[in-house]
Design a protein around this motif. Structure first.
Motif, PDB file in Angstrom:
ATOM      1  N   GLY A  28      11.622  15.275  13.725  1.00 46.72           N
ATOM      2  CA  GLY A  28      11.662  13.894  14.199  1.00 46.72           C
ATOM      3  C   GLY A  28      10.352  13.353  14.732  1.00 46.72           C
ATOM      4  N   LEU A  29       9.300  14.145  14.677  1.00 42.14           N
ATOM      5  CA  LEU A  29       8.015  13.719  15.233  1.00 42.14           C
ATOM      6  C   LEU A  29       7.164  12.896  14.267  1.00 42.14           C
ATOM      7  CD1 LEU A  29       7.047  17.053  17.024  1.00 42.14           C
ATOM      8  CD2 LEU A  29       8.040  14.977  18.047  1.00 42.14           C
ATOM      9  N   VAL A  30       7.426  13.032  12.965  1.00 43.14           N
ATOM     10  CA  VAL A  30       6.608  12.372  11.946  1.00 43.14           C
ATOM     11  C   VAL A  30       7.529  11.620  10.985  1.00 43.14           C
ATOM     12  CG1 VAL A  30       5.005  12.770  10.027  1.00 43.14           C
ATOM     13  CG2 VAL A  30       4.848  14.173  12.083  1.00 43.14           C
ATOM     14  N   THR A  31       7.124  10.424  10.611  1.00 46.49           N
ATOM     15  CA  THR A  31       7.860   9.675   9.597  1.00 46.49           C
ATOM     16  C   THR A  31       7.060   9.707   8.302  1.00 46.49           C
ATOM     17  OG1 THR A  31       8.837   8.208  11.234  1.00 46.49           O
ATOM     18  CG2 THR A  31       8.837   7.439   8.957  1.00 46.49           C
ATOM     19  N   VAL A  32       7.657  10.259   7.263  1.00 45.78           N
ATOM     20  CA  VAL A  32       7.035  10.278   5.942  1.00 45.78           C
ATOM     21  C   VAL A  32       7.448   8.996   5.233  1.00 45.78           C
ATOM     22  CG1 VAL A  32       6.952  11.441   3.701  1.00 45.78           C
ATOM     23  CG2 VAL A  32       6.995  12.786   5.812  1.00 45.78           C
ATOM     24  N   LYS A  33       6.454   8.287   4.694  1.00 48.84           N
ATOM     25  CA  LYS A  33       6.698   7.046   3.970  1.00 48.84           C
ATOM     26  C   LYS A  33       6.176   7.183   2.556  1.00 48.84           C
ATOM     27  CE  LYS A  33       5.993   4.385   8.175  1.00 48.84           C
ATOM     28  NZ  LYS A  33       5.148   3.367   8.834  1.00 48.84           N
ATOM     29  N   GLY A  34       6.885   6.568   1.632  1.00 48.02           N
ATOM     30  CA  GLY A  34       6.451   6.587   0.242  1.00 48.02           C
ATOM     31  C   GLY A  34       6.950   5.357  -0.485  1.00 48.02           C
ATOM     32  N   ALA A  35       6.328   5.103  -1.629  1.00 51.40           N
ATOM     33  CA  ALA A  35       6.726   3.960  -2.454  1.00 51.40           C
ATOM     34  C   ALA A  35       6.828   4.396  -3.899  1.00 51.40           C
ATOM     35  CB  ALA A  35       5.710   2.830  -2.321  1.00 51.40           C
ATOM     36  N   PHE A  36       7.819   3.863  -4.593  1.00 54.20           N
ATOM     37  CA  PHE A  36       7.941   4.055  -6.031  1.00 54.20           C
ATOM     38  C   PHE A  36       7.114   2.951  -6.688  1.00 54.20           C
ATOM     39  CE2 PHE A  36      11.648   6.177  -4.356  1.00 54.20           C
ATOM     40  CZ  PHE A  36      11.692   7.343  -5.105  1.00 54.20           C
ATOM     41  N   THR A  37       6.101   3.354  -7.439  1.00 61.83           N
ATOM     42  CA  THR A  37       5.191   2.360  -8.007  1.00 61.83           C
ATOM     43  C   THR A  37       5.634   1.879  -9.389  1.00 61.83           C
ATOM     44  OG1 THR A  37       3.763   4.106  -8.892  1.00 61.83           O
ATOM     45  CG2 THR A  37       3.234   3.249  -6.687  1.00 61.83           C
ATOM     46  N   ALA A  38       6.632   2.521  -9.970  1.00 59.89           N
ATOM     47  CA  ALA A  38       7.170   2.093 -11.268  1.00 59.89           C
ATOM     48  C   ALA A  38       8.648   1.782 -11.090  1.00 59.89           C
ATOM     49  CB  ALA A  38       6.961   3.160 -12.335  1.00 59.89           C
ATOM     50  N   VAL A  39       8.970   0.495 -11.119  1.00 54.79           N
ATOM     51  CA  VAL A  39      10.339   0.027 -10.937  1.00 54.79           C
ATOM     52  C   VAL A  39      10.651  -0.982 -12.035  1.00 54.79           C
ATOM     53  CG1 VAL A  39       9.562  -1.688  -9.243  1.00 54.79           C
ATOM     54  CG2 VAL A  39      11.949  -1.016  -9.285  1.00 54.79           C
ATOM     55  N   SER A  40      11.877  -0.929 -12.547  1.00 54.44           N
ATOM     56  CA  SER A  40      12.290  -1.878 -13.584  1.00 54.44           C
ATOM     57  C   SER A  40      13.735  -2.269 -13.329  1.00 54.44           C
ATOM     58  CB  SER A  40      12.137  -1.266 -14.985  1.00 54.44           C
ATOM     59  OG  SER A  40      12.962  -0.127 -15.122  1.00 54.44           O
ATOM     60  N   GLY A  41      14.167  -3.320 -13.996  1.00 52.07           N
ATOM     61  CA  GLY A  41      15.552  -3.714 -13.830  1.00 52.07           C
ATOM     62  C   GLY A  41      15.855  -5.060 -14.439  1.00 52.07           C
ATOM     63  N   ARG A  42      17.132  -5.348 -14.450  1.00 55.19           N
ATOM     64  CA  ARG A  42      17.608  -6.636 -14.948  1.00 55.19           C
ATOM     65  C   ARG A  42      18.993  -6.885 -14.365  1.00 55.19           C
ATOM     66  NH1 ARG A  42      16.869  -7.609 -20.122  1.00 55.19           N
ATOM     67  NH2 ARG A  42      18.611  -8.996 -20.293  1.00 55.19           N
ATOM     68  N   GLY A  43      19.390  -8.124 -14.411  1.00 56.50           N
ATOM     69  CA  GLY A  43      20.697  -8.470 -13.886  1.00 56.50           C
ATOM     70  C   GLY A  43      21.242  -9.703 -14.570  1.00 56.50           C
ATOM     71  N   GLU A  44      22.509  -9.954 -14.297  1.00 55.15           N
ATOM     72  CA  GLU A  44      23.165 -11.130 -14.859  1.00 55.15           C
ATOM     73  C   GLU A  44      24.002 -11.784 -13.775  1.00 55.15           C
ATOM     74  OE1 GLU A  44      26.408 -12.404 -18.278  1.00 55.15           O
ATOM     75  OE2 GLU A  44      26.041 -10.288 -17.888  1.00 55.15           O
ATOM     76  N   VAL A  45      23.847 -13.098 -13.645  1.00 56.03           N
ATOM     77  CA  VAL A  45      24.716 -13.890 -12.792  1.00 56.03           C
ATOM     78  C   VAL A  45      25.645 -14.641 -13.725  1.00 56.03           C
ATOM     79  CG1 VAL A  45      24.867 -15.725 -11.075  1.00 56.03           C
ATOM     80  CG2 VAL A  45      22.970 -14.087 -10.990  1.00 56.03           C
ATOM     81  N   ARG A  46      26.935 -14.390 -13.578  1.00 53.28           N
ATOM     82  CA  ARG A  46      27.939 -14.983 -14.465  1.00 53.28           C
ATOM     83  C   ARG A  46      28.373 -16.357 -13.947  1.00 53.28           C
ATOM     84  NH1 ARG A  46      30.137  -9.503 -13.550  1.00 53.28           N
ATOM     85  NH2 ARG A  46      29.218  -8.185 -15.139  1.00 53.28           N
ATOM     86  N   PRO A  47      28.966 -17.165 -14.823  1.00 51.98           N
ATOM     87  CA  PRO A  47      29.411 -18.501 -14.403  1.00 51.98           C
ATOM     88  C   PRO A  47      30.364 -18.507 -13.210  1.00 51.98           C
ATOM     89  CG  PRO A  47      29.432 -18.358 -16.788  1.00 51.98           C
ATOM     90  CD  PRO A  47      29.146 -16.969 -16.267  1.00 51.98           C
ATOM     91  N   ASP A  48      31.145 -17.434 -13.032  1.00 54.82           N
ATOM     92  CA  ASP A  48      32.063 -17.383 -11.893  1.00 54.82           C
ATOM     93  C   ASP A  48      31.368 -16.966 -10.593  1.00 54.82           C
ATOM     94  OD1 ASP A  48      31.652 -14.655 -12.172  1.00 54.82           O
ATOM     95  OD2 ASP A  48      33.750 -14.166 -12.561  1.00 54.82           O
ATOM     96  N   GLY A  49      30.042 -16.753 -10.658  1.00 52.97           N
ATOM     97  CA  GLY A  49      29.272 -16.365  -9.486  1.00 52.97           C
ATOM     98  C   GLY A  49      29.134 -14.876  -9.285  1.00 52.97           C
ATOM     99  N   SER A  50      29.849 -14.073 -10.064  1.00 52.23           N
ATOM    100  CA  SER A  50      29.729 -12.625  -9.946  1.00 52.23           C
ATOM    101  C   SER A  50      28.401 -12.172 -10.551  1.00 52.23           C
ATOM    102  CB  SER A  50      30.898 -11.923 -10.632  1.00 52.23           C
ATOM    103  OG  SER A  50      30.884 -12.180 -12.024  1.00 52.23           O
ATOM    104  N   ALA A  51      27.971 -10.994 -10.157  1.00 56.21           N
ATOM    105  CA  ALA A  51      26.689 -10.482 -10.640  1.00 56.21           C
ATOM    106  C   ALA A  51      26.794  -8.991 -10.942  1.00 56.21           C
ATOM    107  CB  ALA A  51      25.604 -10.722  -9.595  1.00 56.21           C
ATOM    108  N   ALA A  52      25.982  -8.553 -11.863  1.00 57.35           N
ATOM    109  CA  ALA A  52      25.869  -7.134 -12.213  1.00 57.35           C
ATOM    110  C   ALA A  52      24.446  -6.887 -12.670  1.00 57.35           C
ATOM    111  CB  ALA A  52      26.859  -6.767 -13.317  1.00 57.35           C
ATOM    112  N   GLY A  53      24.020  -5.638 -12.636  1.00 58.47           N
ATOM    113  CA  GLY A  53      22.669  -5.323 -13.082  1.00 58.47           C
ATOM    114  C   GLY A  53      22.313  -3.887 -12.777  1.00 58.47           C
TER     115      GLY A  53
END
Length: 171
Positions: A28-53
């Protein structure tokens, strides 16, 4: 939602998106931080307001600014990048809450193990052609087969912070 979100297909902009992790170690003395430098994605917002992705992270892109630690995190002790090169979050639903908040539900898959995850995201900087989602949630790494813990140094949950910028694709 006070920010209007158009129906249609949305593509993640990897240059304007971040996914970061942090975990307390050294008892608990040290916080390790990192970042993912390669991220991808997509999503869809449907006419009824629902979403997926889906949002996908390249495990090999995890950068904690310490090469030896990064190599260990990619090993079978942790992410096992050779056998499981991607982390995915499959959005199953997004329910509007008050204001710009959205309850996101989905399946997080790490090391080939899928678990349900629900968290609150905030929509910001939304227009007809782009929007940003911000979220922070915690996960228990042991639920994904990452139980390595030499001398009991690692305690608690891992915090994931994401800022995801999506742009609307032409119909």
């Amino acid at each position: 939602m006070t920010a209007a979100v158009e129906t249609g297909t949305w593509q993640l902009d990897p240059t304007a998106s971040t996914v970061e992790v942090r975990h307390r170690t050294m008892w608990g003395l040290v916080t390790v931080k990192g970042a993912f430098t390669a991220v991808s994605g997509r999503g869809e917002v449907r006419p009824d307001g629902s979403a997926a992705g889906t949002v996908t992270l390249d495990v090999a892109s995890l950068d904690t600014k310490h090469a030896k630690r990064d190599t260990h995190l990619r090993s079978a002790d942790f992410f096992d990048a050779d056998n499981h090169p991607e982390i995915t979050f499959a959005v199953r639903g997004a329910d509007r809450l008050g204001g710009d908040d959205v309850r996101v539900t989905g399946q997080l898959t790490v090391r080939g193990i899928s678990r349900p995850v629900t968290f609150t995201a905030r929509v910001s900087d939304a227009s007809a052609g782009a929007l940003t989602l911000g979220a922070e949630f915690t996960v228990d790494r042991e639920q994904f087969g990452m139980g390595w813990n030499q001398l009991g140094m690692m305690r608690g949950l891992t915090t994931v912070t994401a800022g995801l910028r999506f742009t609307r694709t032409a119909a």
